[in-house]
Scaffold this motif. Structure first.
Motif, PDB file in Angstrom:
ATOM      1  N   ASN A   1       2.151   1.804  -3.420  1.00  0.00           N
ATOM      2  CA  ASN A   1       1.114   2.297  -4.320  1.00  0.00           C
ATOM      3  C   ASN A   1       0.795   3.755  -4.030  1.00  0.00           C
ATOM      4  O   ASN A   1       0.618   4.557  -4.944  1.00  0.00           O
ATOM      5  CB  ASN A   1      -0.150   1.450  -4.182  1.00  0.00           C
TER       6      ASN A   1
ATOM      7  N   LYS B   1      -2.249  -7.998  -6.837  1.00  0.00           N
ATOM      8  CA  LYS B   1      -3.440  -7.923  -6.009  1.00  0.00           C
ATOM      9  C   LYS B   1      -3.833  -9.319  -5.537  1.00  0.00           C
ATOM     10  O   LYS B   1      -4.227  -9.525  -4.398  1.00  0.00           O
ATOM     11  CB  LYS B   1      -4.580  -7.286  -6.812  1.00  0.00           C
TER      12      LYS B   1
ATOM     13  N   ASP C   1      -0.418  -5.831 -12.146  1.00  0.00           N
ATOM     14  CA  ASP C   1      -1.408  -5.269 -11.227  1.00  0.00           C
ATOM     15  C   ASP C   1      -2.297  -6.343 -10.659  1.00  0.00           C
ATOM     16  O   ASP C   1      -2.463  -6.481  -9.448  1.00  0.00           O
ATOM     17  CB  ASP C   1      -2.281  -4.261 -11.981  1.00  0.00           C
TER      18      ASP C   1
ATOM     19  N   GLU D   1       0.842  -1.210   0.000  1.00  0.00           N
ATOM     20  CA  GLU D   1       0.000   0.000   0.000  1.00  0.00           C
ATOM     21  C   GLU D   1       0.870   1.250   0.000  1.00  0.00           C
ATOM     22  O   GLU D   1       0.574   2.216  -0.681  1.00  0.00           O
ATOM     23  CB  GLU D   1      -0.915   0.049   1.232  1.00  0.00           C
TER      24      GLU D   1
END
Lengths: 758, 121
Positions: free
Chosen positions: A208, A754, A750, A205
């Motif tokens: 990102n 995830k 991506d 996180e």
């Protein structure tokens, strides 16, 4: 040509991938110049300028768009398919080059109110406009607030620095940089990779958040639509079309596709389907359609102008017959052999199947037919066009135009042609084949499998044809876009990036260095080391070989070559380089016997190194080479011992920890291997090779889910690590995560990150 | 070092891999015997024969004593490409880079995941 076409939106403007440089600052500049110079030329051919239209249009026939007229016809007519399935067929068609014309056609069919979709016009159009205005008013380059590349570079550096000091990155307001979608994509992808290096110790996180802050400042959309590979060139093409249409409507004359503009102009007169009608008249009612049908039945007369179409039909016919035969004979033995034939037919491109085809549903089948048709069509379209032109000739251009205008006034177009066309045997064929498959002529999974494979085969061939040009063994392959080219001191930049652990970035900087100074052994050496740490032995070998050319006795280079060849299981080469290491060593060189140099025997080399180790047991390097040698001979226990001895002397050598780990892993001590890798990663958190090796160790223990996470982690840092991609796919399959194949095949990190966070 | 083939290294690793739990799992799952005819440069020339016995969990040099479920012929490089996932076995077959004798269904189970992956120094 490309640059100009990008501006004018000509049919050839489909620059593949992200390489489109139309609107990077430099590109924009050159566009401004090119664009303005081409304006004058283009103005001549404007449909709007009264001089040309009634008179003969000099380029009218030879323009590329003309060659696609027949395609347009099919597309347009497909708007009234009696069967809904054909929509997909149409969709396929539209994605082809003919998309431009298809759009023209579509637009015609829309009510006028819908035709002004100015909102859809994107940044690129604005730029187009800018360039146009600039070109029209003056040819001076635009005044930016400092060169945008400089602004961008400073900004990106501030981002990197924020990572080093550990302060969260703060977004900043920047002047408009005029980045193209391609540039944005490039920046975004690279920032994600970079961020994974910089913040290797931080959570996903956090990474990102950082990247999004960066991207936000640059006005780049961080969402997924933009990430991942650009889907071919066609969307771009269509965008350009939209642009050009916008230009046309806003009174800006759009000259590139003369035919289309002409057409667009005419359409105001009335129902454009009249065009089809006109065509029909020219060739007699239903002429084309019936001719097409005729040809289909008279397969023997190949070699006519429509040879391309013919061969396509022949292919269909053949595969149909094949499917037929397959179904008729129930003897399993016979089926086996026929099956092989079937596959070999596929290999010759005579039959196209894909995974949907085992389903009896014919929609997708029609689709494939469309694909094939399209492929053939592209090949044959020029001859088609030729023919068309030839038939036109006696009548003269004017006549054609006149007739066209005349036809426009007629109402109530006959749709017979359409019906005729859709009645062709496309579906019969599809259905028949679908049936055969459904009846189990091939066995469900088999057909599925082999069909998929055939697609892959085609893809791979495309890829191979691209790669084989440069990537044959030992040839270094440079990255396409390298921002460090032109950097004042790329070597120092590369060393700095390497030290920070930004391996993928370091590669780029070092490539810039060796492009600038091809004789810089240190540049090549560090590039090779970086590639090895980034888990790319092929490139590492290529770079190291260049380093060795320049500096044949560099011990580090020789050892690195020995290691990389060992990794690639190339024993003779590995042995040769390791022996050269000994030969060139100031201390142990005396041990070497010259007659061994050409084809050293493993036993002799091992013996010499053991002597060297006795000479100076405190030299870690000798133990390292010994460890590598024992890996070659698969005497893993001895190798482990050597590496452990070396580690006692050099406990902070991360690559040594990795070597120990890899040796343990290869001798099936996977659990111990992971401990060693962990040591390596503690010392160098973004050591891609160690991450990938972790994945391998988990996979070899049958812990596939775990292995996937590590592969994905490695790939996030170096998306070019092909080995890791291959292993990832195997692990996905073993973990029954076939749902992730698509993400893996399209290299969509991506989705993978995830799904498999570490 | 008795074999000049790169594949020999991988098969050596396979041999010890089959003795691990993960290796036994593979043996249990596949339960077939494959014979590999590996040629240094050109299929059929100077082949070295290995048997990957996934019934017994063994890798043996030399031809199989009996009838293997499937026999493959490929070059050294192509076998490595297949075993490491670089090349799909079916693509290899279509290309003619791999020849198959025996049962097709047995051949279809010959996939990269039965081989261990070499770790890199």
């Amino acid at each position: 040509m490309a640059m100009r076409d990008l501006v004018t939106g000509g049919a050839a403007c489909a620059v593949p991938g992200t390489a489109a440089s139309s609107s990077n600052p430099f590109g924009a500049l050159s566009n401004a110049i090119l664009g303005s110079s081409s304006k004058t030329q283009e103005l001549k051919g404007l449909p709007g300028s009264a001089v040309n239209v009634p008179g003969p249009l000099p380029h009218f026939r030879t323009e590329a768009p003309l060659s696609t007229i027949p395609g347009l016809e099919n597309e347009g007519q497909q708007h009234h398919p009696p069967v809904g399935q054909n929509n997909e067929f149409l969709a396929r068609f539209r994605t082809a080059d003919h998309g431009v014309l298809a759009d023209a056609w579509n637009e015609i069919h829309q009510p006028p109110a819908l035709q002004t979709q100015g909102g859809k016009i994107e940044a690129q159009f604005q730029e187009f406009e800018q360039i146009y205005n600039r070109g029209a008013s003056s040819m001076l380059p635009p005044a930016w607030d400092g060169p945008p590349q400089g602004v961008l570079s400073r900004f990106l550096h501030s981002f990197v620095d924020s990572g080093r000091v550990g302060v969260p990155f703060r977004p900043a307001a920047l002047p408009v940089l005029g980045l193209s979608e391609g540039d944005k994509q490039c920046i975004r992808d690279r920032s994600f990779i970079m961020a994974h290096h910089i913040f290797a110790d931080k959570s996903e996180e956090y990474i990102n958040a950082q990247v999004n802050a960066l991207l936000h400042s640059l006005d780049i959309d961080g969402n997924e639509r933009l990430r991942g590979p650009v889907r071919g060139s066609y969307p771009e093409l269509e965008e350009y079309w939209t642009e050009s249409q916008g230009a046309l409507r806003s009174g800006m004359p759009y000259p590139a596709d003369k035919w289309v503009s002409e057409f667009a102009r005419q359409r105001e007169n009335g129902d454009p389907e009249a065009w089809a009608h006109s065509f029909e008249q020219l060739h007699g009612a239903n002429g084309w359609a019936s001719e097409f049908e005729q040809e289909q039945s008279q397969l023997a007369s190949v070699g006519q102008v429509r040879g391309a179409n013919m061969s396509h039909i022949a292919a269909m016919e053949q595969s149909r017959m094949l499917a037929h035969t397959l179904a008729q004979n129930n003897d399993p033995k016979f089926q086996n052999s026929k099956f092989l034939q079937f596959v070999s037919k596929m290999s010759r491109g005579e039959l196209i199947v894909d995974e949907n085809q085992i389903k009896p549903a014919t929609g997708s089948l029609t689709d494939n037919w469309a694909d094939e048709y399209q492929a053939q069509y592209n090949a044959g379209s020029s001859s088609w066009a030729d023919q068309f032109v030839r038939q036109e000739l006696p009548q003269g251009t004017d006549k054609w135009v006149n007739e066209f205008v005349k036809e426009n006034q007629q109402q109530g177009v006959d749709d017979q042609w359409v019906n005729e066309f859709s009645k062709l045997h496309v579906q019969d064929w599809a259905e028949e084949f679908g049936q055969q498959v459904a009846e189990g002529a091939l066995g469900d999974s088999t057909a599925d499998d082999w069909a998929n494979t055939y697609e892959n085969f085609l893809d791979e061939q495309l890829l191979a044809s691209k790669q084989h040009s440069g990537a044959s063994r030992g040839v270094y392959v440079f990255s396409d876009m390298n921002p460090y080219v032109g950097h004042p001191n790329p070597l120092r930049e590369g060393q700095e990036l390497f030290r920070k652990g930004l391996l993928s970035e370091a590669v780029l900087a070092l490539e810039a260095e060796v492009l600038k100074n091809p004789d810089n052994a240190e540049g090549w050496r560090l590039l090779g080391i970086t590639h090895a740490e980034n888990d790319d032995d092929q490139q590492a070998i290529a770079a190291m070989m260049r380093a060795q050319e320049v500096d044949p006795t560099n011990l580090e280079v020789l050892l690195a070559l020995g290691v990389s060849h060992t990794n690639e299981l190339e024993q003779p080469e590995a042995l040769r380089y390791l022996y050269k290491w000994l030969q060139n060593h100031p201390k142990y060189g005396v041990l070497a016997t010259p007659e061994l140099a050409d084809s050293p025997y493993y036993g002799d080399v091992a013996r010499l190194f053991n002597e060297a180790a006795q000479m100076s047991p405190e030299d870690a390097d000798v133990h390292i080479v010994l460890g590598v040698l024992y890996n070659l001979s698969r005497e893993y226990d001895k190798a482990i011992e050597s590496f452990q001895t070396a580690l006692n002397l050099k406990p902070r050598d991360y690559s040594l920890w990795n070597k120990l780990g890899a040796t343990r892993a290869n001798s099936i001590q996977s659990a111990d291997a992971i401990l060693a890798y962990q040591q390596a990663l503690d010392l160098k958190p973004n050591y891609v090779r160690a991450w990938a090796n972790m994945g391998i160790s988990y996979a070899n223990q049958g812990l596939y889910e775990e292995s996937i996470r590590y592969y994905v982690r490695a790939l996030a840092m170096n998306p070019k690590a092909d080995n890791a991609w291959q292993y990832l796919r195997i692990s996905l399959s073993c973990a029954s995560r076939n749902d992730m194949f698509e993400a893996c095949d399209s290299r969509n990190l991506d989705i993978l990150q995830k799904e498999f966070p570490l | 070092m008795e074999s000049s083939l790169q594949s020999a290294g991988l098969l050596e690793q396979m041999k010890i891999h089959l003795s691990t739990d993960a290796g036994k799992e593979i043996t249990k799952k596949i339960g077939l015997v494959y014979q590999l005819n590996i040629a240094p440069k050109k299929i059929g020339v100077d082949e070295e024969i290995f048997v990957v016995d996934l019934k017994e969990g063994k890798v043996i040099k030399g031809p199989y004593d009996g009838k293997p479920d499937a026999t493959f012929s490929f070059t050294d490089k192509d076998f490595l490409s297949i075993a490491t996932g670089k090349m799909n076995p079916q693509i290899a077959f279509i290309r003619g880079a791999m020849k198959i004798k025996g049962s097709i269904s047995a051949a279809q189970k010959f996939t990269p995941d039965i081989f261990p992956k070499p770790s890199k120094l």
